[in-house]
Design a protein around this motif. Sequence first.
Motif, PDB file in Angstrom:
ATOM      1  N   HIS A 161       0.842  -1.195   0.000  1.00 46.01           N
ATOM      2  CA  HIS A 161       0.000   0.000   0.000  1.00 46.01           C
ATOM      3  C   HIS A 161       0.879   1.247   0.000  1.00 46.01           C
ATOM      4  CE1 HIS A 161      -3.946  -1.968   0.959  1.00 46.01           C
ATOM      5  NE2 HIS A 161      -3.105  -2.927   1.320  1.00 46.01           N
ATOM      6  N   ILE A 162       0.531   2.191  -0.851  1.00 49.07           N
ATOM      7  CA  ILE A 162       1.246   3.463  -0.930  1.00 49.07           C
ATOM      8  C   ILE A 162       0.246   4.592  -0.741  1.00 49.07           C
ATOM      9  CG2 ILE A 162       2.617   5.006  -2.387  1.00 49.07           C
ATOM     10  CD1 ILE A 162       3.767   2.538  -3.743  1.00 49.07           C
ATOM     11  N   ILE A 163       0.505   5.423   0.262  1.00 50.72           N
ATOM     12  CA  ILE A 163      -0.334   6.578   0.556  1.00 50.72           C
ATOM     13  C   ILE A 163       0.468   7.829   0.196  1.00 50.72           C
ATOM     14  CG2 ILE A 163      -1.687   7.801   2.289  1.00 50.72           C
ATOM     15  CD1 ILE A 163      -2.665   4.978   1.934  1.00 50.72           C
ATOM     16  N   GLU A 164       0.036   8.538  -0.827  1.00 51.05           N
ATOM     17  CA  GLU A 164       0.718   9.766  -1.260  1.00 51.05           C
ATOM     18  C   GLU A 164       0.029  10.969  -0.612  1.00 51.05           C
ATOM     19  OE1 GLU A 164       1.993   9.434  -5.647  1.00 51.05           O
ATOM     20  OE2 GLU A 164       0.352   7.996  -5.427  1.00 51.05           O
ATOM     21  N   LEU A 165       0.639  11.507   0.437  1.00 49.79           N
ATOM     22  CA  LEU A 165       0.003  12.579   1.203  1.00 49.79           C
ATOM     23  C   LEU A 165      -0.323  13.816   0.360  1.00 49.79           C
ATOM     24  CD1 LEU A 165       2.066  12.363   4.526  1.00 49.79           C
ATOM     25  CD2 LEU A 165      -0.067  11.212   3.936  1.00 49.79           C
ATOM     26  N   PRO A 166       0.566  14.277  -0.538  1.00 51.05           N
ATOM     27  CA  PRO A 166       0.232  15.489  -1.322  1.00 51.05           C
ATOM     28  C   PRO A 166      -0.952  15.291  -2.266  1.00 51.05           C
ATOM     29  CG  PRO A 166       2.598  15.039  -1.387  1.00 51.05           C
ATOM     30  CD  PRO A 166       1.949  13.834  -0.808  1.00 51.05           C
ATOM     31  N   ARG A 167      -1.232  14.036  -2.626  1.00 47.92           N
ATOM     32  CA  ARG A 167      -2.325  13.774  -3.559  1.00 47.92           C
ATOM     33  C   ARG A 167      -3.702  13.807  -2.859  1.00 47.92           C
ATOM     34  NH1 ARG A 167      -1.516  12.059  -8.579  1.00 47.92           N
ATOM     35  NH2 ARG A 167       0.552  11.219  -8.145  1.00 47.92           N
ATOM     36  N   PHE A 168      -3.671  13.768  -1.526  1.00 50.08           N
ATOM     37  CA  PHE A 168      -4.934  13.822  -0.780  1.00 50.08           C
ATOM     38  C   PHE A 168      -5.435  15.264  -0.733  1.00 50.08           C
ATOM     39  CE2 PHE A 168      -7.160  14.258   3.377  1.00 50.08           C
ATOM     40  CZ  PHE A 168      -8.255  13.463   3.074  1.00 50.08           C
ATOM     41  N   LYS A 169      -6.634  15.510  -1.192  1.00 54.12           N
ATOM     42  CA  LYS A 169      -7.167  16.874  -1.296  1.00 54.12           C
ATOM     43  C   LYS A 169      -8.239  17.185  -0.260  1.00 54.12           C
ATOM     44  CE  LYS A 169      -4.530  17.344  -4.850  1.00 54.12           C
ATOM     45  NZ  LYS A 169      -3.241  18.046  -4.687  1.00 54.12           N
ATOM     46  N   GLY A 170      -8.443  16.279   0.678  1.00 54.63           N
ATOM     47  CA  GLY A 170      -9.491  16.496   1.667  1.00 54.63           C
ATOM     48  C   GLY A 170      -9.174  17.624   2.634  1.00 54.63           C
ATOM     49  N   ASN A 171     -10.223  18.198   3.240  1.00 54.75           N
ATOM     50  CA  ASN A 171     -10.056  19.211   4.282  1.00 54.75           C
ATOM     51  C   ASN A 171     -10.966  18.859   5.456  1.00 54.75           C
ATOM     52  OD1 ASN A 171     -12.743  20.338   3.684  1.00 54.75           O
ATOM     53  ND2 ASN A 171     -11.758  21.123   1.820  1.00 54.75           N
ATOM     54  N   LEU A 172     -10.912  19.651   6.500  1.00 52.73           N
ATOM     55  CA  LEU A 172     -11.675  19.342   7.715  1.00 52.73           C
ATOM     56  C   LEU A 172     -13.172  19.148   7.453  1.00 52.73           C
ATOM     57  CD1 LEU A 172     -10.123  21.569  10.525  1.00 52.73           C
ATOM     58  CD2 LEU A 172     -10.483  19.095  10.599  1.00 52.73           C
ATOM     59  N   GLU A 173     -13.700  19.900   6.507  1.00 53.03           N
ATOM     60  CA  GLU A 173     -15.138  19.847   6.245  1.00 53.03           C
ATOM     61  C   GLU A 173     -15.548  18.615   5.436  1.00 53.03           C
ATOM     62  OE1 GLU A 173     -13.281  22.657   5.832  1.00 53.03           O
ATOM     63  OE2 GLU A 173     -14.017  23.451   7.746  1.00 53.03           O
ATOM     64  N   THR A 174     -14.599  18.036   4.691  1.00 55.27           N
ATOM     65  CA  THR A 174     -14.965  16.941   3.782  1.00 55.27           C
ATOM     66  C   THR A 174     -14.540  15.564   4.283  1.00 55.27           C
ATOM     67  OG1 THR A 174     -12.895  17.203   2.522  1.00 55.27           O
ATOM     68  CG2 THR A 174     -14.797  18.494   1.798  1.00 55.27           C
ATOM     69  N   LEU A 175     -13.867  15.497   5.414  1.00 53.27           N
ATOM     70  CA  LEU A 175     -13.387  14.206   5.919  1.00 53.27           C
ATOM     71  C   LEU A 175     -14.564  13.288   6.257  1.00 53.27           C
ATOM     72  CD1 LEU A 175     -10.514  15.400   8.312  1.00 53.27           C
ATOM     73  CD2 LEU A 175     -10.329  14.638   5.933  1.00 53.27           C
ATOM     74  N   GLU A 176     -14.488  12.046   5.784  1.00 52.17           N
ATOM     75  CA  GLU A 176     -15.576  11.095   6.041  1.00 52.17           C
ATOM     76  C   GLU A 176     -15.079   9.794   6.662  1.00 52.17           C
ATOM     77  OE1 GLU A 176     -17.646  10.500   2.393  1.00 52.17           O
ATOM     78  OE2 GLU A 176     -18.473  12.538   2.323  1.00 52.17           O
ATOM     79  N   THR A 177     -14.124   9.150   6.031  1.00 53.12           N
ATOM     80  CA  THR A 177     -13.688   7.827   6.485  1.00 53.12           C
ATOM     81  C   THR A 177     -12.589   7.936   7.539  1.00 53.12           C
ATOM     82  OG1 THR A 177     -11.962   7.602   4.807  1.00 53.12           O
ATOM     83  CG2 THR A 177     -14.194   6.927   4.191  1.00 53.12           C
TER      84      THR A 177
END
Length: 321
Positions: A161-177
Amino acid sequence: MKQEESEKSAGLLPLHVDIVFKIFCIKNPKLLMNLLNAVLGFEKEEKIKEIKILNPEIPGDFHDEKISILDIHAVNEKKEHFNVEMQTSSQSFYGKRILYYWARLYTTQIDKGEEYGDLKPVYSISFLNFQMKQTRNFHSSFRLLEKDSPEIHLTKDLEIHIIELPRFKGNLETLETELENWVYLLREAGQLKEREMSDLKIKNPVIREAVEALQDISLDNKTRNYYEMRLKAARDYEAMKDYAYKEGRKSGFEAGIQQERLLAEKKIERERKRTERAEHKSKLRTAIKMKRAGSSLDFISEMTELPKAYLEKFFKKAVRD
């Protein structure tokens, strides 16, 4: 004017720095367990219930890149293995390196004479603070699947599994999982304002516990010293690479000039030899004409500047041919 409370920095150390991430996981194995469950999508019976970190040591010298690989090797209650790391800067052949460490953990599980059936799955999880793959998702998962029938696994023992932090575009208002909450914290921890930190704590009990755990280690002088040492080592390493690059360019430029000079000299030498051969052939043609006209050997030698001994041999050979 006093800065507003909402704009004050939360003072948290950045979790996307490997030394901070490893100390965080070592001191909070239950939080690491929750993070792994979120990344791997383990639910119900699949969930990791216990975990043990097998390499909790922190290297003392961060200037040796090989010594300073701050990965985490953990094993759960099923004897499944997990290799977890936070990688700040990109590396050449990173995919090969991930596979190498996976293979090392997989092959060292059994000794000679033991059964292959004793091998347990090895999960590799890499959090990257750079973009590696040209994918749309911040989370990539790699397995051994049949090309035309991807529902068929060769084995389920390999999972990367590779998690690319810069590619994540979520913010406090949109966090779900659960995973999105974790990735947001990993990406933003060092930049959070107090208001944002408070809002993040409200998201769920696990993230609240994670933020409070990070607050604790951020106040720890020893951890901050490790963090400063890591930053200094990174700066020194980048400065060394920059110096080596500049010196390489300088050396390469000088070597290029030298190479051009050598090529020019070789070209001149080839041209000189070609000219000499052409002149020599011209003199021989003249010598043949003079010989046929009845000129003496001495006169031919004087006019063509070719030695008499050489002309005698040449004429004998010409007569034989």
